[in-house]
Design a protein around this motif. Structure first.
Motif, PDB file in Angstrom:
ATOM      1  N   PHE A 711      22.201 124.709 -52.999  1.00  0.00           N
ATOM      2  CA  PHE A 711      22.625 123.347 -53.334  1.00  0.00           C
ATOM      3  C   PHE A 711      21.463 122.390 -53.127  1.00  0.00           C
ATOM      4  N   ARG A 712      21.229 121.551 -54.139  1.00  0.00           N
ATOM      5  CA  ARG A 712      20.267 120.457 -54.008  1.00  0.00           C
ATOM      6  C   ARG A 712      20.978 119.165 -54.380  1.00  0.00           C
ATOM      7  N   PRO A 713      20.820 118.118 -53.585  1.00  0.00           N
ATOM      8  CA  PRO A 713      21.493 116.849 -53.901  1.00  0.00           C
ATOM      9  C   PRO A 713      21.085 116.333 -55.270  1.00  0.00           C
ATOM     10  N   ASN A 714      22.049 115.800 -55.980  1.00  0.00           N
ATOM     11  CA  ASN A 714      21.818 115.180 -57.281  1.00  0.00           C
ATOM     12  C   ASN A 714      21.753 113.677 -57.074  1.00  0.00           C
ATOM     13  N   PRO A 715      20.564 113.064 -57.211  1.00  0.00           N
ATOM     14  CA  PRO A 715      20.455 111.619 -56.969  1.00  0.00           C
ATOM     15  C   PRO A 715      21.327 110.788 -57.901  1.00  0.00           C
ATOM     16  N   GLY A 716      21.739 111.367 -59.029  1.00  0.00           N
ATOM     17  CA  GLY A 716      22.579 110.623 -59.966  1.00  0.00           C
ATOM     18  C   GLY A 716      24.052 110.668 -59.624  1.00  0.00           C
ATOM     19  N   GLN A 717      24.435 111.474 -58.616  1.00  0.00           N
ATOM     20  CA  GLN A 717      25.832 111.619 -58.269  1.00  0.00           C
ATOM     21  C   GLN A 717      26.095 111.036 -56.895  1.00  0.00           C
ATOM     22  N   ASN A 718      27.011 110.085 -56.842  1.00  0.00           N
ATOM     23  CA  ASN A 718      27.405 109.507 -55.566  1.00  0.00           C
ATOM     24  C   ASN A 718      28.746 110.103 -55.175  1.00  0.00           C
ATOM     25  N   CYS A 719      28.740 111.020 -54.215  1.00  0.00           N
ATOM     26  CA  CYS A 719      29.953 111.750 -53.848  1.00  0.00           C
ATOM     27  C   CYS A 719      30.748 111.037 -52.772  1.00  0.00           C
ATOM     28  N   GLY A 720      30.121 110.189 -52.022  1.00  0.00           N
ATOM     29  CA  GLY A 720      30.757 109.556 -50.886  1.00  0.00           C
ATOM     30  C   GLY A 720      30.176 110.073 -49.591  1.00  0.00           C
ATOM     31  N   THR A 721      30.323 111.395 -49.336  1.00  0.00           N
ATOM     32  CA  THR A 721      29.758 112.016 -48.145  1.00  0.00           C
ATOM     33  C   THR A 721      29.040 113.303 -48.533  1.00  0.00           C
ATOM     34  N   PHE A 722      28.200 113.805 -47.636  1.00  0.00           N
ATOM     35  CA  PHE A 722      27.512 115.071 -47.847  1.00  0.00           C
ATOM     36  C   PHE A 722      28.533 116.194 -48.024  1.00  0.00           C
ATOM     37  N   LYS A 723      29.598 116.163 -47.262  1.00  0.00           N
ATOM     38  CA  LYS A 723      30.669 117.161 -47.382  1.00  0.00           C
ATOM     39  C   LYS A 723      31.273 117.137 -48.788  1.00  0.00           C
ATOM     40  N   ASP A 724      31.546 115.939 -49.316  1.00  0.00           N
ATOM     41  CA  ASP A 724      32.105 115.838 -50.671  1.00  0.00           C
ATOM     42  C   ASP A 724      31.152 116.426 -51.702  1.00  0.00           C
ATOM     43  N   CYS A 725      29.860 116.171 -51.520  1.00  0.00           N
ATOM     44  CA  CYS A 725      28.870 116.697 -52.473  1.00  0.00           C
ATOM     45  C   CYS A 725      28.867 118.216 -52.483  1.00  0.00           C
ATOM     46  N   LEU A 726      28.979 118.817 -51.298  1.00  0.00           N
ATOM     47  CA  LEU A 726      29.002 120.276 -51.229  1.00  0.00           C
ATOM     48  C   LEU A 726      30.239 120.833 -51.931  1.00  0.00           C
ATOM     49  N   GLU A 727      31.368 120.177 -51.734  1.00  0.00           N
ATOM     50  CA  GLU A 727      32.603 120.659 -52.354  1.00  0.00           C
ATOM     51  C   GLU A 727      32.578 120.501 -53.870  1.00  0.00           C
ATOM     52  N   LYS A 728      31.856 119.469 -54.367  1.00  0.00           N
ATOM     53  CA  LYS A 728      31.830 119.178 -55.801  1.00  0.00           C
ATOM     54  C   LYS A 728      30.629 119.771 -56.521  1.00  0.00           C
ATOM     55  N   MET A 729      29.807 120.560 -55.803  1.00  0.00           N
ATOM     56  CA  MET A 729      28.609 121.091 -56.457  1.00  0.00           C
ATOM     57  C   MET A 729      28.991 122.020 -57.606  1.00  0.00           C
TER      58      MET A 729
END
Length: 917
Positions: A711-729
């Motif tokens: 997983f690499r963070p997508n600067p164009g996606q604002n998930c809310g939290t790091f946890k949300d980003c991992l779940e939505k990857m």
């Protein structure tokens, strides 16, 4: 015909009398207008326009801009929002920079430095919006695509061309990339690796060698129906041993084939009613296509001809006959032919036609009724016209014949989009047609100088004179740009202007090709073409059915004020609100300490904070008895996601050629500064070259390919939290989170693999942590995360990531988190929260040199492309203002562009040119 109103004020008076005798529920049109008024009251429309100093840039330049935020159909400067956001977005749909700027009387000024440490040659976007505008969605943001070129640092020049070939109904696309040096010599027989991406998703990887012309051909795969981002190709050409030069190119492809669509005026084809049918043909490159065609009925008779002219748009007239069907034989520019069906004509519907004669003060509306409707006897329909939610016209229309004409006085209408909707007696929407009212209601703005020719470095005085249509002087806050057109040649029809954005683009979904064409030099031809655009491009600020049914969605985002409130909750470790808790907000840099107490719901608030960029806070919670076994929760607004670029037609696939004059001027400027020992420009570093590096030693990490998922963070996606980003990857096969209660930590999240019941062992920068210790990172915004490796299949890979900590026993699955700074702060304390809200960016002042009358010149060459920029030129009570500046060392034509809005919403723009000899 029972006319209810022609002007809003008269209508309001009529309704007050009418309501005394008729229940609102008994009059459908009254219910419609009440719904419209409710929507307008609860959803005032804000729009943003950015006036930039020039249409494109070179790395090292500064983008100077002024933001205008308006509200309502009259385009008055907004007092609703106190902040505007301006984003710089790259080709990969990532945020390159993001600014928050304070709005004063609906205006803000700002700048973005295109530093070579973060910006490279490519197509970028400027996006601007307020928090309130997010309720309407990104379709209505300011979103402009522009080019950024590179100059002296380039060792590799590259361009991309597209070759389109037909394969049955599909269009195959091949990219031809050509690499040359500064002098045009091909980089022949050089190895190139490439990766095709859509957003952050890798689609295809490959490689090859350039031919003797320095060319590499890449077959592009079929485009997905639902792309996750803008498509682009990353390449790395090896020009010497270990010396790799990266280049990126946009994929200019909007669809798989030329898309031809038909738009019956008003929405319906009705038998025996002559109807205008709009045609729009869009090529795979996103631009309009010239096609020809004939309309054929089911008996193979030719009944009409069509041809698209202006930007792939056109129209034809058709009178459908009962029992017949129609199709169109389309001939494309390459000679290929296709048969397309027209919508089926019906007899139980209405047709709505609008004739907007720009030379008259009347708009003619014609309502056609199908034969099945006429058989039912006399009918009554309602016609409503609104602009930006403001009612312009409403009437009940009796229908007793096949065609009913309604002349509508338009003298009091303002310029902009006007939407006509026809409703049934029960209040259901039947037909819609939008037109553009183009009145002579713009500001009378004059720009002049004492002479038309000047010398190099000579002082120039420009006079502004602003009046309304009847000659009354206006006090206006203007923005003024002066550029050297020899260095920055441009096409004004392809630029954004205050007219094209606020009157057109801000209200229309989708891409509009050359929007300023309709306003740059209005003629009967441009007005006719603008009407065809209205016929083929949709307007959807709201859906009538939702308004009538009361399904209006309440705003998610509140209008943001100039000052900020920091709010949150105090919670017990068992998840219950804590009343009477003590909350302290601290900023050591400012020496700021504020205290408050949580209410009965555990909520707290710090009000009226003016927060600038770089200001952060520590927020500490304590129980009534000064204990720290509690959790502080901060209310945060999730940032705006970056959507794929819809302006495919504006993407420049050969930036060096299009920006040649600017690039050559930039090279001269850099060489002159180096000659005099100056390195003041941002763009001075040589092009970045990537060289191979050794892998870390065995045991410290693993190869990326050995991880089961990365997983690499997508600067164009604002998930809310790091946890949300991992779940939505993308393709999440690795992790889900479960809320558990710990004796020591209280409620906390643990990570589990989807493939087995074990809990992940979590490492951060190589350190093994307990679940308690990484909750702060997990529930933060993830801005410090570089990558995450998931390992659950291989015991050997698990052991390597855990560095043998579990000895000979079976190692658990591992979630290995790596931060950008490699130094995660352990020791989770839920009663102490670090909070860095987005603050207002600092604003630079534009510098323009001054030369004295003696003619003594600086030894440095003055090769500015932007000669002058002033975002706050205010006219006096006589409507006049004067600006002064000095020319550069470049001869040629200089262009002065002045734009502004007065307090009443009157728009002004004027372009003036003079010569420098």
């Amino acid at each position: 015909m029972k006319l209810k109103v022609s002007l809003f004020a008269i209508f309001t008076l009529f309704i007050l009398i009418f309501l005394a005798f008729v229940s609102k529920d008994e009059d459908p049109i009254e219910k419609l207008l009440a719904s419209l008024q409710s929507w307008t009251d609860n959803n005032p429309q804000e729009k943003v326009y950015l006036h930039t100093d020039k249409p494109y840039y070179v790395v090292g330049d500064t983008i100077w801009f002024k933001a205008y935020v308006t509200i309502g159909a009259k385009h008055q400067l907004s007092a609703l929002s106190g902040a505007v956001y301006v984003d710089l977005i790259n080709e990969g749909d990532s945020l390159a920079q993001s600014l928050k700027l304070p709005l004063m009387a609906g205006m803000a000024k700002g700048s973005i430095v295109l530093s070579d440490t973060s910006i490279r040659e490519g197509n970028y976007r400027l996006r601007a919006y307020t928090q309130w505008m997010r309720n309407a969605g990104p379709d209505y943001f300011y979103d402009r695509t522009f080019s950024v070129g590179n100059s002296a640092a380039n060792t590799v020049f590259a361009k991309i061309d597209y070759i389109y070939t037909k394969d049955g109904a599909q269009t195959k696309v091949k990219a031809l990339i050509k690499y040359t040096d500064q002098k045009g010599k091909p980089y022949a027989d050089k190895a190139v690796r490439y990766e095709l991406k859509e957003g952050f998703e890798s689609i295809v990887t490959g490689g090859g060698k350039t031919n003797e012309l320095g060319e590499l051909s890449i077959n592009l795969p079929d485009r997905k129906k639902e792309s996750k981002g803008s498509a682009y190709v990353l390449t790395r050409i090896t020009i010497a041993d270990g010396e790799n030069v990266p280049k990126s190119f946009p994929i200019k492809r909007a669809s798989q084939q030329t898309d031809v669509q038909f738009f019956p005026e008003g929405g319906n084809l009705v038998n025996d009613i002559i109807t205008k049918v709009g045609v729009k043909a869009i090529g795979v490159n996103g631009l309009g296509v010239l096609v020809q065609g004939v309309v054929i009925d089911n008996e193979n008779n030719e009944v009409a001809k069509l041809e698209t002219t202006h930007f792939g748009m056109g129209y034809f007239s058709l009178k459908p006959e009962q029992g017949k069907t129609y199709q169109v034989k389309i001939t494309y520019p390459d000679g290929s032919v296709n048969m397309l069906k027209l919508p089926k004509a019906v007899s139980d519907a209405y047709a709505l036609s609008v004739y907007n004669n720009s030379g008259a003060d009347t708009i003619l509306v014609r309502i056609g009724a199908g034969s099945s409707i006429l058989k039912k006897g006399d009918q009554v329909v309602s016609l409503v016209a609104q602009s930006g939610g403001d009612l312009q016209y409403a009437a009940d229309i009796p229908i007793s014949k096949s065609v009913t004409s309604i002349p509508i006085p338009s003298k009091g209408f303002s310029s902009g989009i006007l939407q006509f909707t026809l409703f049934s007696k029960s209040g259901d929407p039947l037909n819609e047609r939008i037109v553009f009212v183009q009145k002579n209601d713009r500001m009378d703005l004059k720009v002049s100088s004492s002479k038309k020719e000047y010398s190099l470095r000579e002082k120039v005085e420009i006079d502004l004179d602003a009046k309304d249509a009847v000659g009354k002087p206006l006090v206006v806050n203007f923005s003024v740009s002066v550029i050297d057109e020899g260095v920055v040649p441009s096409d004004e029809t392809n630029e954004n202007s205050i007219f094209s954005q606020l009157l057109l683009s801000a209200d229309i979904k989708g891409y509009i090709e050359k929007p300023n064409y309709y306003f740059y030099n209005p003629t009967e031809e441009t007005k006719t073409n603008l009407d065809i655009l209205m016929l083929t491009q949709g307007y959807r600020r709201f859906v009538w059915k939702d308004l009538i049914s009361g399904k209006q969605i309440p705003p998610i985002y509140k209008a943001e004020k100039l000052v900020t409130n920091i709010t949150g909750k105090l919670m017990t470790l068992s998840g219950k609100p804590m009343a009477g808790g003590k909350v302290t907000l601290i900023n050591n840099k400012l020496g700021l300490v504020l205290d408050t107490v949580s209410d009965s719901k555990g909520q707290f608030k710090f009000s009226n904070l003016l927060i600038t960029e770089g200001i952060d806070f520590t927020i500490q919670g304590r129980t009534v008895k000064n204990g720290k076994r509690l959790e502080v929760q901060i209310d945060k607004v999730v940032g705006q996601d970056v959507t794929p670029n819809v302006n495919i037609g504006d993407i420049n696939s050969d930036i060096p050629k299009a920006l040649m004059a600017s690039i050559e001027n930039s090279v001269k400027q850099d060489l002159d500064m180096q000659k005099h020992g100056r390195m003041g420009r941002n763009q001075q570093l040589k092009e970045v070259r990537i060289q191979a590096s050794k892998l870390p030693k065995f045991g410290n990490t693993i190869l990326e390919s050995q991880a089961d998922q990365v997983f690499r963070p997508n600067p164009g996606q604002n998930c809310g939290t790091f946890k949300d980003c991992l779940e939505k990857m993308d393709n999440n096969k690795s992790v889900f989170f479960e809320l558990v209660t710990s004796v020591d930590c209280g409620p906390m999240w643990v990570a589990r693999p989807k493939s087995e019941p074990e809990v992940y062992a979590v490492t951060i920068d190589g350190w093994l942590l307990e679940s308690c210790d990484f909750q702060e990172l997990l529930l933060g915004d993830g801005s410090n995360i570089s990558k995450v490796y998931f390992a659950y299949d291989s015991y050997a890979v698990r052991a390597r990531l855990l560095r043998g900590r579990f000895g000979g026993s079976k190692p658990p699955p591992v979630m290995a988190i790596y931060t950008k700074n490699g130094n995660f702060r352990s020791g989770y304390d839920p009663s102490l929260v670090y909070y860095a809200p987005k603050g207002y960016a600092s604003v630079k002042e534009f510098y323009a040199p001054k030369y004295d009358n003696s003619g003594v010149n600086s030894p440095l060459a003055d090769l500015r492309s932007t000669i002058y920029w002033n975002p706050a030129t205010v006219t006096n009570k006589e409507g006049k203002a004067k600006i002064t500046f000095f020319n550069s060392d470049n001869k040629g034509t200089y262009r002065v562009t002045v734009e502004g809005i007065n307090a009443d919403g009157l728009l002004g723009r004027q372009v003036y040119r003079y010569e420098v000899r």
